[in-house]
Write an enzyme that holds these catalytic residues in place. Structure first.
Site, PDB file in Angstrom:
ATOM      1  N   VAL A 102       0.865  -1.176   0.000  1.00 40.89           N
ATOM      2  CA  VAL A 102       0.000   0.000   0.000  1.00 40.89           C
ATOM      3  C   VAL A 102       0.903   1.228   0.000  1.00 40.89           C
ATOM      4  O   VAL A 102       1.974   1.231   0.607  1.00 40.89           O
ATOM      5  CB  VAL A 102      -0.950   0.008   1.218  1.00 40.89           C
ATOM      6  CG1 VAL A 102      -1.549   1.389   1.456  1.00 40.89           C
ATOM      7  CG2 VAL A 102      -2.059  -1.008   1.020  1.00 40.89           C
ATOM      8  N   CYS A 103       0.453   2.255  -0.686  1.00 42.84           N
ATOM      9  CA  CYS A 103       1.154   3.541  -0.724  1.00 42.84           C
ATOM     10  C   CYS A 103       2.581   3.311  -1.235  1.00 42.84           C
ATOM     11  O   CYS A 103       2.797   2.566  -2.176  1.00 42.84           O
ATOM     12  CB  CYS A 103       1.097   4.185   0.663  1.00 42.84           C
ATOM     13  SG  CYS A 103       1.474   5.954   0.686  1.00 42.84           S
ATOM     14  N   THR A 104       3.570   3.942  -0.609  1.00 48.02           N
ATOM     15  CA  THR A 104       4.944   3.841  -1.105  1.00 48.02           C
ATOM     16  C   THR A 104       5.624   2.548  -0.703  1.00 48.02           C
ATOM     17  O   THR A 104       6.822   2.371  -0.967  1.00 48.02           O
ATOM     18  CB  THR A 104       5.772   5.048  -0.628  1.00 48.02           C
ATOM     19  OG1 THR A 104       5.645   5.182   0.792  1.00 48.02           O
ATOM     20  CG2 THR A 104       5.301   6.315  -1.306  1.00 48.02           C
ATOM     21  N   ALA A 152      -3.058   2.289  -3.666  1.00 47.84           N
ATOM     22  CA  ALA A 152      -2.570   3.669  -3.775  1.00 47.84           C
ATOM     23  C   ALA A 152      -2.337   4.233  -2.367  1.00 47.84           C
ATOM     24  O   ALA A 152      -1.987   3.509  -1.444  1.00 47.84           O
ATOM     25  CB  ALA A 152      -3.553   4.501  -4.586  1.00 47.84           C
TER      26      ALA A 152
END
Length: 232
Positions: A102-104, A152
């Site tokens: 998730v995310c970075t 994202a």
């Protein structure tokens, strides 16, 4: 399956806690599932929200994951120089049914060489930098590419986890968990992504540029390190 589903979540200093705790809340309600939170040592790991989370296993003692999960945060970029952590991701990925983030967190997977040629997503502010790893940046809430599933930014972790639950178990199981945790978002503003009508275009531009300056050099060094490893 004949044994519990093993979900191994990687912890690290500077993790964005909701990247981890949002999906973990959903994972914890899945049937016959065991959650592991792994880091170098079993001691409190400081999150970017100022409180700590205690891992329950180490990178060397963690069970083989059915689902390998990496959250994001600035700390994910510091993993680029952590050969033990990157090797943990590589080793776990070989036996995992799903490799996820998730995310970075997707940048940690990319730095380990696990996303080359894949479609993947990340937080919008850094998404474009994934291309430097040979990844196809994809601006979607959740992206499935083979056994790689990426979410994202931050709050998308809830959608990511429910989507993964539906694939691993069934849509009915995912729906029951969604209802149980009352995941029924109704934000007071329509400004939650760069494409939304109330998003501040200047903020978007400034944030992307700031992340390019902050994280771009780290990504370039990680790409070089990965290239040298592949040459050897």
């Amino acid at each position: 399956m004949n044994r519990s589903l093993q979900i191994v979540c990687m912890l690290f200093p500077g993790v964005t806690q909701l990247d981890l705790t949002g999906p973990a809340q959903i994972f914890s309600r899945l049937p016959d599932t065991e959650l592991s939170f792994a880091w170098h040592r079993i001691e409190p790991v400081l999150t970017d929200a100022g409180f700590a989370i205690v891992p329950n296993t180490t990178l060397t003692a963690a069970p083989q994951a059915d689902v390998l999960f990496v959250p994001g945060g600035q700390g994910a970029f510091e993993l680029f120089e952590d050969d033990v952590a990157l090797e943990f991701l590589r080793r776990q990925s070989t036996g995992a049914r799903y490799v996820t983030s998730v995310c970075t967190g997707s940048f940690a997977l990319a730095a380990a060489g696990l996303l080359r040629g894949k479609r993947a997503t990340s937080h919008w502010a850094s998404l474009g930098l994934l291309e430097r790893f040979g990844v196809t940046p994809t601006a979607q809430r959740v992206v499935h590419d083979g056994n790689v599933v990426t979410g994202a930014g931050v709050t998308s972790g809830m959608d990511f986890a429910l989507s993964l639950a539906a694939e691993v178990f069934s849509p009915d199981v995912a729906k029951r968990v969604q209802l149980a945790i009352e995941y029924d978002p109704s934000p007071p503003f329509d400004a939650g992504s760069p494409e939304r009508p109330e998003a501040d275009a200047a903020q978007v531009e400034q944030t992307i540029e700031a992340m390019r300056e902050l994280r771009g050099p780290l990504v370039d060094r990680a790409v070089d390190r990965l290239s040298q490893r592949e040459i050897r």
